[in-house]
Motif scaffolding. Structure first.
Motif, short mmCIF file in Angstrom:
data_model
loop_
_atom_site.label_atom_id
_atom_site.label_comp_id
_atom_site.label_asym_id
_atom_site.label_seq_id
_atom_site.Cartn_x
_atom_site.Cartn_y
_atom_site.Cartn_z
N GLY A 211 5.25 8.95 2.70
CA GLY A 211 5.15 8.63 1.27
C GLY A 211 5.53 7.21 0.95
N SER A 212 5.64 6.36 1.97
CA SER A 212 6.08 4.98 1.75
C SER A 212 5.10 4.18 0.90
CB SER A 212 6.32 4.28 3.09
OG SER A 212 5.17 4.36 3.91
N THR A 213 3.79 4.42 1.09
CA THR A 213 2.80 3.72 0.26
C THR A 213 2.90 4.16 -1.19
OG1 THR A 213 1.26 3.48 2.13
CG2 THR A 213 0.33 3.31 -0.08
N ILE A 214 3.12 5.46 -1.41
CA ILE A 214 3.25 5.97 -2.77
C ILE A 214 4.46 5.33 -3.45
CG2 ILE A 214 3.43 8.04 -4.19
CD1 ILE A 214 0.87 7.80 -2.45
N ARG A 215 5.56 5.24 -2.73
CA ARG A 215 6.78 4.62 -3.28
C ARG A 215 6.53 3.15 -3.64
NH1 ARG A 215 12.91 5.39 -1.69
NH2 ARG A 215 13.82 3.50 -2.56
#
Length: 252
Positions: A211-215
């Motif tokens: 979920g790093s891109t979403i964050r």
């Protein structure tokens, strides 16, 4: 801003009726199979071969890192990126992180699905995960990605400065949960998002892992949608990486 992450395969995107994106960012599986930790000291207990092999020896990063179907991925991207607008400097793009050996494959498959233009990006580290090879050969200290687009040059926010095709790879601080073995740093993701999108634009990560891109998108005031087929990574992403944000979460 709207943010959603789905515990589902990106092929099932139609059921969610999500908007089309200005930018797709994806870190596709490298198809390393059971050699995932082959050059890393994680192969051994406490990183020392005198202690014998660890539980990571002869294992995969995750069980989907061996049969990734890039044609299905490219089809998804061709459908879920916005159409090229008439105005210049507004076209969409996709960024695919991949192994060096996968670069040409990504470019070739991109062409089959209408992405006729591509160029590689190189990310430079000041460390290497290939510690077991350090006394045997030159070790890898780079990561790679490919920028793909259809016809018109994509949106490009360079603020009057020249942007090179190499960038520094900065490690995340302790405040960022380390969830995924191939997790990309926030600084790298944010830099790419800032270059190719504006505030309010939509970003999709079809293989969102930690979920790093979403964050990164949330913190830059972009809309973001992600798909993660592995339930354990989905759970960690929602409970750790994104726990401080009000995100709509869908579990299948």
């Amino acid at each position: 801003m709207k943010f959603e992450i789905f515990n589902d395969h990106f092929q099932n995107y139609k059921r969610y009726q999500i908007p089309k994106a200005q930018l797709v960012i994806a870190d596709i599986p490298y198809n390393l199979g059971k050699n995932a930790y082959a050059s890393s000291n994680a192969w051994y207990v406490d990183g020392d071969n005198k202690n014998g092999e660890s539980e990571k020896a002869n294992t995969e990063f995750f069980d989907t890192d061996k049969d990734f179907r890039i044609a299905e991925f490219m089809h998804f991207c061709s459908k879920m990126l916005i159409k090229e607008p008439k105005e210049k400097g507004k076209a969409p793009a996709m960024i695919v992180f991949c192994a060096f050996q996968q670069i040409q494959m990504v470019i070739d498959y991109g062409e089959k699905y209408g992405f006729m233009n591509a160029y590689p990006l190189v990310f430079i580290k000041n460390y290497s995960a290939q510690v077991l090879k350090a006394n045997m050969k030159i070790v890898g200290a780079t990561e790679y990605a490919v920028v793909l687009y259809r016809d018109k040059l994509p949106k490009f926010n360079n603020d009057g400065s020249m942007i090179f095709n190499w960038m520094n790879w900065s490690k995340d601080g302790k405040s960022i949960p380390q969830i995924h073995p191939t997790q990309k740093p926030q600084a790298v993701l944010k830099r790419l998002i800032e270059i190719f999108t504006d505030k309010g634009d939509t970003i999709i990560d079809p293989c969102c892992g930690s979920g790093s891109t979403i964050r990164a998108a949330i913190e830059l005031n972009r809309n973001a949608y992600g798909f993660e087929i592995k339930k354990d990574f989905y759970k960690l992403a929602t409970e750790q990486m994104l726990k401080e944000y009000e995100v709509s979460l869908f579990e299948i």
